[in-house]
Design a protein around this motif. Structure first.
Motif, short mmCIF file in Angstrom:
data_model
loop_
_atom_site.label_atom_id
_atom_site.label_comp_id
_atom_site.label_asym_id
_atom_site.label_seq_id
_atom_site.Cartn_x
_atom_site.Cartn_y
_atom_site.Cartn_z
N CYS A 304 4.63 41.21 69.11
CA CYS A 304 5.55 40.32 69.81
C CYS A 304 5.51 40.59 71.32
O CYS A 304 5.61 41.73 71.76
CB CYS A 304 6.96 40.52 69.27
N CYS A 307 9.26 42.11 72.14
CA CYS A 307 9.81 43.34 71.61
C CYS A 307 8.75 44.24 70.98
O CYS A 307 9.04 45.36 70.60
CB CYS A 307 10.91 43.04 70.59
N SER A 309 7.16 43.81 68.05
CA SER A 309 7.05 43.79 66.59
C SER A 309 5.65 43.35 66.18
O SER A 309 5.09 42.45 66.80
CB SER A 309 8.05 42.79 66.00
N CYS A 324 7.98 37.42 67.72
CA CYS A 324 8.44 37.64 66.36
C CYS A 324 9.58 36.68 66.04
O CYS A 324 10.10 35.99 66.91
CB CYS A 324 8.91 39.08 66.19
N CYS A 327 12.91 37.35 67.98
CA CYS A 327 12.85 36.90 69.37
C CYS A 327 12.80 35.38 69.43
O CYS A 327 13.38 34.76 70.32
CB CYS A 327 11.64 37.51 70.08
N ARG A 390 18.43 41.44 72.95
CA ARG A 390 17.29 40.52 73.05
C ARG A 390 17.63 39.35 73.96
O ARG A 390 16.86 38.97 74.83
CB ARG A 390 16.89 39.98 71.67
ZN LIG Z 1 10.11 40.19 69.17
#
Ligand SMILES: [Zn+2]
Length: 1201
Positions: A304, A307, A309, A324, A327, A390
């Motif tokens: 991601c 973040c 991921s 992701c 997000c 986030r």
């Molecule tokens: Zn993410």
């Protein structure tokens, strides 16, 4: 159970107590099947397979699906099996027989099957739900989840231990990493999140309905909803091999190569929904393999962008980032103008080949180099971040652009747009991204009607990815840190509550400015109230319902009209945001004054309430740009009172005043009114048309000449009327040595028209030699003073001045003059001084111009005192003022010396001019533009033969009062419009020869050289003085009458400190590189000193990129060639150009101490020697006689001059 209502109650909800009560024990699992569990692998085949074309034997590797090819089996690819083997599963309750099961463990699930050939499990346990593994003796072990325990028996202790070790390791790893893989079964919220459809369905072969969940690219089967909640299921079906088809009203089949699942829904509508959900799931599974895998083939896209991921399966298609699911949810909250969220799996249609390719080329790597260039570690998010974190991060990242890498052109809208137009024709997507998200307008006008915008340009250049990027960002909002803050500021203001009421006369509201006089008949009497920030008007004071209302916050401007503008003595206008204008009046000035004050007080921002003290003509809010940050318009509060515009700017609580009569320039550029002051330029923007037009007219009027007294004229910074300043300046430049200056009268008609022009707008009048005769100008100045209302010395003190002239005692007389001078109004005092100073200079050259003090006094006495010449004292005053100039005006020595030097310089220049036979001492008046070629940017400038490009640049900047900042590289450019190319002049280049050489389609412009900084950095950091590399080369056809090729071709170039060489054979060259310059013969070679390198290639030649040069070559025999070079990137272009500059100027590309040059420039030409002042000519006696003679008959005297 089959009750329809009951089933619907269950659907979408997670409760199924009844079902649960039947199957609460895991050990009953085998009972779900109609047939008792069998140890052979035919279990599935006994039912359901009947419709399969080939029964039972279909294996996992066979390709039943015609369209399915290798790589489609995503589960096999993405989730490798970690461990598999036979285990005994402990039996259902009441049975003692262990059942042999094939057990498989992958990263997500522990599953067991009847046989190793089976595709569909009897049971799956998500690894995330396993709490621990425990040994229970006899080769047995337990897998313990939160609510169930599964017991297995291995064939040996070793095997058991191996299973336990593997399982425990996975559980520990998960705990340790806190790895939060997107799993359907981990957090209940996560499970619900990604479910597309769930509910109970009959499945042939099962006694009871199953809980079926369609999620993403899989269909999961659970025995009931409770199991679903716990994550423990029967099996899941990978839909990449699925096919759904209708069977009858309520029945449908999900066919896979391994088995047919025959479902039956409660209603046909239900069935349709299931079919659709499953088809969608198939689509997602298929696009998953097509799109996601292509996009994930780039490593940065496997995590991601926000973040980190792993395996992010969503994307923002305009920002070009793969993200992701979590997000993605927050991205959606930002709105589609900031980020357009699409699924890699589900939104198949959006994923064109171009978009996928764009994601491979840009994607997370390039996007984050821009968007996340400066993320403080404390603000970054990671896989475990909560949704609030986030959101905060994503707002900062994409909405505010807080972490982005600013483009060097940031804030310069025009340059950004230009750069975008250029970049989209190249493959430089990173640059396009940077430009667009630093403010370049995707739909800006390119200047070419055939390809009017960047999208069209990209299309024309065949840059499909650029087009794709631009199309997705057509309506994107540009990040701004202040977004919303100014709005908040505005709307959160609590306006003071003012109450006022009374009768007013009102006209209907209007959408245009009121130019004509409104008669009394056009007004109607209305009862008006101002209360709680609402102004209401009623038919009469007894009505409860108003005819109309004006909210205070929607008022943008309030105008207090001069008396008797309309039928009522006093009137005022209210302008509102929605472009309406309301006119109110009353025959009571005091009442109107109170209304105006009350309304103003209720809509003016409290921080600007000082404006209310003014006796303003107009007050309101306007958008403006000014100061150092021009990229964003701000809101200011303005009030106009007489000729001063008072303002409260957004970032300051201090009132500022703009003296409109002293503006250096007042013009309209586009939608803005431009006010140029000595130290600043203010752009007032027409946010709304109606009130803006009102402001423009009022400001223009206030800035112009408003009457015939001195103080009503347009003024210079030193309070001298611009008319006087212009005339004096012109005579000083061109008329000091002109015989009979100020005595000769010039042409009457020319004088009249010039004076008229100057009175209208003196600021705009440029007096030019050849166009205006000195005698016409001198006569204009005299006429101005003669006609001046109130006179230069004012009616009040006029007689005192004349009386003073008669004072016998010299000292006493001078004292009296000084006294009188100090009692003059400021503008008069400044003007007297400027004029006498000028006359003092004129008499200094009386040997040439024949105008001594006495003669000047004879001319100016009656003019300045506006007498008929009968009173000799008028001439006497002027004569005294000139001859005693230094004493009366307290002029200090240094000031005197400086002036004298200046005058000497002017005279010297003129004499040189006349003796050499040329008209202007080699000076050349030419037009130079500032920043771009347009009329407002014109500067007419005298170019002495010695002037360098640097001096010219500073001259223009000085005139426009532009201060250069550090890292700003202002240069003079020679622009060739025909070739669509330009060349920054070297700072030391002499301008005059260039001007003489310019064709009609060329001009000079002073502007910033934007790549200079980069070029200097490059030059400072490079290793060698020579430059090698490929460029695309094209010769101008037929220039030498040779049949030359058209089009651009790759050539290898070497630029050393004397020559540019062109090589055709790149391969052999590369092999022999070290010795190349001596051993390899170039195809062509040009001495660098004979080259002129221009930036740009005309579009007609269709250069392969916009990073090109047009090169002119001329040798000593005046043989000329013209050709073109094209680079692949802007960086290469800069490097080559920097190298050319370096070689051509001996390494001296930019002055190291340019500011010093600028500071000393003004004094450069004035050191012409220390000539002492020539004593004034004529003695006291002579003067008295002449004045007496003048008093008797002024004309007789003038005849002798
Ligand atoms: Zn993410």
């Amino acid at each position: 159970m089959s009750d329809k209502d009951d089933a619907e109650t269950m659907r979408g909800r997670l409760r199924s107590e009844r079902v649960n009560s039947l199957f609460s024990e895991d050990e009953l699992i085998e009972d779900y099947y109609d047939q008792p569990a069998a140890n052979d692998s035919s279990c599935w085949n006994d039912y359901g397979l009947s419709t399969l074309q080939s029964s039972g034997t279909v294996s996992r590797s066979s390709s039943m699906h015609s369209g399915s090819t290798e790589g489609l089996d995503a589960s096999a690819q993405l989730l490798p099996i970690i461990k598999a083997g036979w285990l005994d599963k402990n039996p259902p309750q009441g049975s003692y027989i262990y059942q042999k099961r094939w057990v498989k463990l992958d990263a997500d699930y522990l599953r067991y099957f009847d046989s190793e050939k089976d595709t569909y499990s009897k049971r799956f346990i998500p690894v995330t739900s396993i709490a621990r593994v425990a040994s229970i003796g006899d080769q047995k072990f337990e897998v313990i989840t939160n609510n169930r325990t599964f017991a297995f028996r291995a064939e040996s202790d070793a095997d058991r231990n191996e299973w336990m070790r593997t399982l425990q390791q996975m559980v520990d790893e998960r705990k340790f990493k806190g790895l939060n893989r997107i799993s359907l079964f981990q957090p209940p919220a996560g499970a619900l999140d990604s479910v597309d459809k769930c509910g109970l369905l009959e499945l042939r072969g099962f006694k009871n309905k199953l809980y079926v969940v369609v999620a993403g690219d899989k269909v999961f089967l659970y025995k009931n909803a409770e199991d679903y909640r716990q994550g423990i299921g029967i099996t899941y079906i990978e839909m990449n091999v699925g096919n759904v088809k209708d069977v009858d009203r309520r029945g449908f089949d999900l066919t896979t190569p391994y088995r047919i699942f025959s479902f039956s829904a409660d209603s046909d509508q239900e069935k349709d929904e299931w079919v659709e959900a499953m088809q969608q799931s198939i689509a997602e599974a298929l696009s998953n393999s097509e799109v996601a895998e292509k996009i994930w083939s780039v490593e940065a896209n496997q995590f991601c962008a926000d973040c980190g991921s792993p395996k992010p399966d969503w994307a923002s298609v305009n920002l070009c980032v793969v993200i992701c699911k979590r997000c993605a949810g927050e991205h959606r909250g930002l709105g589609p103008s900031i980020t357009k969220v699409r699924s890699l799996k589900m939104d198949r249609k959006v994923w064109t080949e171009e978009l996928i390719e764009l994601f491979c080329q840009v994607g997370n790597c390039v996007a984050n180099q821009f968007w996340a260039a400066n993320v403080p570690p404390s603000e970054a998010i990671h896989v475990a971040s909560g949704s609030q974190e986030r959101r905060r991060f994503l707002i900062a990242k994409y909405k505010e652009g807080k972490y982005r890498r600013y483009h060097p052109l940031f804030g310069n809208q025009e340059e950004l747009n230009k750069a975008l137009c250029a970049t989209v024709t190249t493959s430089d997507l990173a640059e396009t991204q940077s430009l667009v998200f630093c403010g370049a307008e995707v739909s800006c006008f390119s200047g070419d009607p055939d390809f009017p915008n960047p999208i069209a340009l990209a299309e024309q250049a065949g840059q499909k990815l650029q087009m794709e990027f631009l199309l997705h960002n057509k309506n994107s909002e540009i990040p701004r840190v202040e977004a919303g803050s100014s709005e908040e500021k505005h709307y959160s203001v609590i306006l003071p509550s003012v109450t006022h009421n009374g009768f007013l006369y009102k006209t209907p509201s209007m959408a245009k400015l009121v130019h004509e006089r409104k008669s009394r008949e056009e007004f109607s009497r209305r009862w008006c109230t101002l209360n709680d920030s609402i102004f209401s008007y009623y038919e009469n004071d007894r009505n409860a319902v108003p005819n109309g209302e004006i909210k205070m916050e929607e008022i943008v401007c309030l105008v207090n009209n001069p008396p008797d503008t309309h039928g009522y003595e006093s009137t005022f206008e209210v302008y509102i945001e929605s472009e309406r204008l309301y006119l109110f009046g009353l025959d009571n000035p005091e009442a109107i004054r109170k209304w105006v004050k009350s309304i103003a007080k209720s809509f003016i921002h409290p921080r600007a309430d000082e404006l209310l003290r003014l006796d303003f003509e107009r007050i309101g809010r306007l958008q403006y740009k000014g100061g150092l940050s021009l990229e964003r318009a701000k809101e200011g509060w303005f009030a106009l009172a007489q000729s001063v515009l008072y303002a409260f700017f957004e970032d300051s609580d201090k009132e500022e005043a703009v003296h409109l009569k002293k503006l250096q320039e007042l013009s309209i550029q586009g939608d803005s009114l431009v006010l140029v002051e000595r130290r600043r330029t203010l752009y007032i923007q027409g946010e709304r048309k109606l009130d803006f037009l009102g402001w423009v007219a009022a400001i223009q009027k206030a800035a112009g000449c408003s009457g015939d007294t001195l103080s009503e004229q347009q003024l210079t910074e030193s309070d001298i009327p611009v008319i006087v300043d212009r005339c004096i300046d012109y005579i000083t430049q061109c008329g000091l040595t002109s015989e009979g200056i100020y005595r000769k009268s010039g042409q009457n008609s020319k004088t009249t028209s010039l004076l008229e022009m100057l009175r209208k707008d003196a600021r705009r009048v440029r007096l030019k030699e050849g166009e205006h005769h000195v005698d016409d100008v001198s006569n204009t100045l005299k006429r101005f003073f003669r006609d001046l209302g109130d006179g230069l010395f004012t009616k009040e003190f006029c007689q005192d001045w004349l009386k003073a002239a008669a004072i016998e005692n010299e000292e006493e007389k001078i004292g009296q003059y000084r006294q009188l001078l100090s009692s003059l109004p400021m503008v008069n005092r400044a003007t007297v001084k400027a004029l006498i100073n000028h006359l003092y200079r004129v008499q200094y050259f009386s040997e040439m111009n024949q105008m001594n003090t006495h003669n000047l006094a004879i001319v100016f006495g009656p003019t300045l005192f506006q007498t008929d010449g009968k009173d000799y004292k008028a001439g006497r005053v002027v004569e005294d003022l000139i001859s005693r100039y230094v004493v009366i005006f307290s002029v200090d020595e240094q000031e005197m010396r400086k002036q004298q030097d200046e005058i000497q310089a002017i005279i010297k220049m003129r004499i040189a001019g006349s003796s050499s036979g040329t008209q202007q001492a080699g000076d050349f008046i030419c037009t130079v533009y500032l920043e771009e070629k347009k009329t407002e940017a014109e500067q007419h400038i005298k170019i002495p033969a010695t002037m360098t490009a640097e001096e010219l640049t500073f001259e223009i900047l000085d005139r426009r009062k532009i201060e250069t900042k550090e890292k700003e590289y202002w240069s003079c450019f020679e622009v060739n419009e025909r070739e669509e190319a330009e060349r920054p002049l070297h700072y030391s280049e002499k301008v005059l020869p260039i001007l003489h050489g310019l064709g009609t389609d060329s001009y000079l412009v002073v502007k910033k050289q934007l790549s200079m900084e980069n070029m200097l950095i490059y030059l400072a950091s490079r290793v060698s003085d020579s430059k090698h590399g490929m460029m695309k080369f094209r010769e101008e056809r037929n220039l030498l009458g040779l049949g030359l090729s058209t089009g651009f071709h790759d050539r290898y170039f070497i630029l050393n400190n004397s020559c540019l060489r062109l090589y055709k054979e790149v391969r052999s060259l590369k092999q022999r590189m070290p010795a190349v310059e001596t051993s390899h013969r170039p195809e062509k070679e040009w001495p660098v000193k004979n080259l002129k390198v221009y930036l740009g290639i005309k579009k007609k030649l269709r250069p392969p990129s916009c990073w090109g040069f047009t090169v002119f070559y001329e040798n000593e025999k005046h043989e000329k060639q013209q050709w073109y070079l094209c680079c692949d990137t802007q960086m290469e272009l800069r490097e080559w150009f920097a190298s050319f500059l370096y070689v051509q100027n001996g390494g001296n590309v930019w002055p190291s101490e340019s500011s010093k040059v600028r500071a000393s420039r003004t004094q450069q030409d004035s050191r012409l020697g220390n000539i002492s002042l020539i004593p004034l000519r004529g003695n006291e006696n002579e003067m008295r006689n002449s004045v007496a003679a003048f008093a008797a008959d002024p004309l007789t005297l003038l005849r002798n001059v």
